[in-house]
Design a protein around this motif. Structure first.
Motif, short mmCIF file in Angstrom:
data_model
loop_
_atom_site.label_atom_id
_atom_site.label_comp_id
_atom_site.label_asym_id
_atom_site.label_seq_id
_atom_site.Cartn_x
_atom_site.Cartn_y
_atom_site.Cartn_z
N ARG A 160 23.57 -72.07 -34.02
CA ARG A 160 23.40 -73.20 -32.76
C ARG A 160 24.92 -73.75 -32.73
O ARG A 160 25.44 -73.99 -31.52
CB ARG A 160 22.52 -74.12 -33.37
N THR A 161 25.53 -74.11 -33.62
CA THR A 161 27.11 -74.57 -33.68
C THR A 161 28.04 -73.74 -32.95
O THR A 161 28.65 -73.98 -31.98
CB THR A 161 27.50 -74.99 -35.13
N ARG A 162 27.84 -72.29 -33.33
CA ARG A 162 28.85 -71.37 -32.75
C ARG A 162 28.38 -71.20 -31.19
O ARG A 162 29.26 -71.29 -30.37
CB ARG A 162 28.76 -70.03 -33.32
N ILE A 163 27.31 -71.21 -30.90
CA ILE A 163 26.82 -71.26 -29.38
C ILE A 163 27.35 -72.57 -28.51
O ILE A 163 27.88 -72.44 -27.58
CB ILE A 163 25.21 -71.06 -29.02
N ALA A 164 27.12 -73.56 -29.03
CA ALA A 164 27.60 -74.68 -28.74
C ALA A 164 29.28 -74.85 -28.37
O ALA A 164 29.55 -75.35 -27.45
CB ALA A 164 27.43 -76.11 -29.48
N ALA B 261 26.02 -78.48 -24.36
CA ALA B 261 26.23 -77.30 -25.11
C ALA B 261 25.27 -77.48 -26.57
O ALA B 261 24.71 -76.37 -26.81
CB ALA B 261 27.56 -77.11 -25.48
N SER B 262 25.29 -78.72 -27.00
CA SER B 262 24.40 -78.72 -28.14
C SER B 262 22.94 -78.58 -27.98
O SER B 262 22.04 -77.94 -28.68
CB SER B 262 24.47 -80.16 -28.80
N ALA B 263 22.36 -78.82 -26.53
CA ALA B 263 21.07 -78.56 -26.18
C ALA B 263 20.89 -77.30 -26.10
O ALA B 263 19.75 -76.62 -26.38
CB ALA B 263 20.85 -79.27 -25.09
N ALA C 284 18.16 -74.69 -27.73
CA ALA C 284 17.15 -73.99 -26.98
C ALA C 284 17.04 -72.38 -26.93
O ALA C 284 15.80 -72.17 -26.89
CB ALA C 284 17.25 -74.61 -25.52
N VAL C 285 18.10 -71.98 -27.41
CA VAL C 285 18.27 -70.71 -27.87
C VAL C 285 17.63 -70.06 -29.03
O VAL C 285 17.19 -69.12 -29.15
CB VAL C 285 19.85 -69.99 -27.49
N VAL C 286 18.23 -70.96 -30.06
CA VAL C 286 17.81 -70.33 -31.52
C VAL C 286 16.71 -71.11 -32.00
O VAL C 286 16.57 -72.19 -31.98
CB VAL C 286 19.07 -70.79 -32.36
N PHE C 287 15.73 -70.09 -32.34
CA PHE C 287 14.49 -70.61 -33.10
C PHE C 287 14.64 -70.48 -34.68
O PHE C 287 14.73 -69.40 -34.97
CB PHE C 287 13.16 -69.87 -32.43
N ALA D 168 26.14 -71.20 -14.64
CA ALA D 168 26.63 -72.58 -14.15
C ALA D 168 26.97 -73.65 -14.99
O ALA D 168 26.21 -73.54 -16.24
CB ALA D 168 25.76 -73.38 -12.98
N LYS D 169 27.91 -74.68 -15.07
CA LYS D 169 28.18 -75.47 -16.16
C LYS D 169 26.74 -76.29 -16.39
O LYS D 169 26.19 -76.78 -15.55
CB LYS D 169 29.12 -76.44 -15.66
N ASP D 170 26.64 -76.47 -17.54
CA ASP D 170 25.44 -77.17 -18.21
C ASP D 170 24.09 -76.67 -17.91
O ASP D 170 23.02 -77.47 -17.90
CB ASP D 170 25.58 -78.66 -17.91
#
Length: 457
Positions: free
Chosen positions: A86-90, A103-105, A109-112, A61-63
């Protein structure tokens, strides 16, 4: 930049293989993603290719940052690479309609930005692990990082940086979980990885161990000349943390080809010794031009370098170089002066004590009093080349010794049956080249060696 940050930067620059989308999709299919429930981990995320393909398959779902972070997680120890991911995912999520803030968050949250080996996820486990771990031999791992790695990595998993990644992934795979990795083939076939295989085989059930061909768009190097042979022979490995029937993985080398697996009876290693010629470091240190007039003849052993092998015919050209012979006694003053000037160029793994010793001892391993056969390690076919008495092979080509009739053995190796076996079983490289290894030659079926030669041997 601290010493440790510099070490991580060098490791990142040396791990020169990326994974293409079609290979990643095969891995994700093997682990039944995303229908398999739970969280997916990429332990060495790099620039985020695996994470992006995994996220693209999710119905989000969006966001919905919380759902995404609950399903996908990536670890990356290189700060710039983590930021890129992180930038590519966003960017990918924004293309799906997500707001810039969400998207930035999600990328954060995904990349450690953490080290999976040195700062691992403690007791956490993951239902799915997918990745392409870094391939870098222990000798190339900077000392600052290697010291810390040795404190947490079992001794049997230290030969290559890929090995502790596999060992750690096997510990962090949840019961019933599945992992799919692209690895180098070395851990499956090398003798020094027997203990690693045994441990992994005791923890996991292996479903797939399959070579990737060089025509597959797998090699996307960071730094490698176009058309130069790849340094990694990739294999897809799929395993489960569950009991069941599968491919046997234990201390024994794992057959990667049907022909090699089915070979029975005598093999070449039953009749001769197959060895790797000693590595002597960069040219100009222990391997020098034969026309050097400032070094005494008695310390020079004629040797074969790659340029001395005829490009198309199975013979040597006039030898251009020689190896400096040194022992534990202080060498000739001219040798000492030469080494004093040149040894600073020696790679760290080649430095010994006393400093005048070569990086690889060779006098007792390669008898020079009998002729043998030199086998180029990278070639379009098996090329047995006569190695005269008193001539030293160097720099990792292969050598066949303890052979009473090298000419007869060379004729047998050139037989179409042996050439076809090598073509079928040697790992392929780019441009039609093959990687011919000691393990491969030693296991070559030899039941049809000429009886006269076998009696002599």
């Amino acid at each position: 930049m601290t010493d440790m940050e510099g070490a991580i930067d060098r490791i990142h620059s040396h791990t020169a293989v990326f994974t293409c989308d079609d290979v990643i999709d095969r891995l994700l299919d093997q682990v039944e993603w995303p229908s398999r429930k739970g969280r997916l981990l990429d332990p060495g995320a790099g620039h985020g290719d695996v994470l992006l393909r995994a996220i693209a398959r999710l119905d989000l779902a969006k966001d919905d940052v919380d759902l995404l972070a609950a399903r996908v997680e990536g670890w990356e120890f290189h700060p710039q690479a983590a930021a890129i991911t992180r930038t590519r995912i966003a960017d990918a999520l924004q293309q799906r309609g997500w707001t810039t803030v969400a998207a930035s968050a999600a990328g954060k949250a995904v990349v450690f930005e953490r080290d999976f080996l040195l700062d691992g996820p403690a007791m956490r486990t993951f239902d799915v692990i997918v990745g392409n771990p870094p391939y870098i031999h222990r000798s190339r791992i900077p000392g600052d990082y290697r010291v810390k790695m040795d404190r947490v990595v079992p001794r049997y998993a230290r030969h290559d940086m890929m090995h502790p990644y596999l060992e750690a992934c096997s510990r962090h795979l949840a019961p019933g979980g599945c992992m799919a990795m692209v690895t180098s083939d070395r851990w499956l076939i090398n003798e020094n990885t027997a203990a690693l295989r045994e441990v992994l085989g005791s923890r996991l059930t292996f479903d797939v161990v399959e070579r990737l061909g060089v025509d597959n768009p797998f090699y996307v190097p960071k730094t490698r000349r176009r058309n130069s042979p790849p340094r990694v022979h990739p294999v897809i490995v799929v395993a489960r943390n569950a009991a069941g029937r599968g491919i046997r993985v234990d201390a024994a080398p794992v057959p990667l080809d049907d022909a090699r697996a089915s070979a029975q009876g005598p093999v070449l290693a039953d009749h001769v010794k197959v060895m790797v010629a000693p590595w002597m470091g960069a040219d100009g240190i222990f391997v020098v031009r034969r026309d050097r007039t400032d070094l005494p003849d008695e310390v020079l052993i004629p040797c074969v370098v790659t340029g001395d092998i005829h490009p198309t015919e199975d013979r040597l050209l006039p030898l251009s170089c020689a190896v400096i012979r040194t022992g534990f006694e202080t060498p000739h003053p001219l040798v000492m002066e030469h080494l004093r000037q040149e040894l600073p160029r020696m790679a760290p793994r080649g430095r010994r004590t006393p400093a005048w010793l070569p990086p690889t001892s060779f006098a007792h391993k390669l008898p020079l009093k009998r002729p043998g056969l030199l086998i180029p390690r990278i070639a379009r076919r098996l090329r047995p080349i006569h190695l005269p008495v008193g001539v030293m092979p160097v720099n990792s080509n292969l050598v066949i010794t303890d052979c009473d009739d090298p000419a007869a053995l060379a004729a047998w190796l050139n037989d179409p049956a042996q050439q076809e076996w090598i073509a079928r079983n040697a790992p392929p490289l780019e441009g039609g080249y093959l990687s011919i290894t000691t393990t491969l030659l030693r296991r070559m079926p030899a039941h049809d060696l000429p009886s006269k030669w076998k009696e002599a041997a």
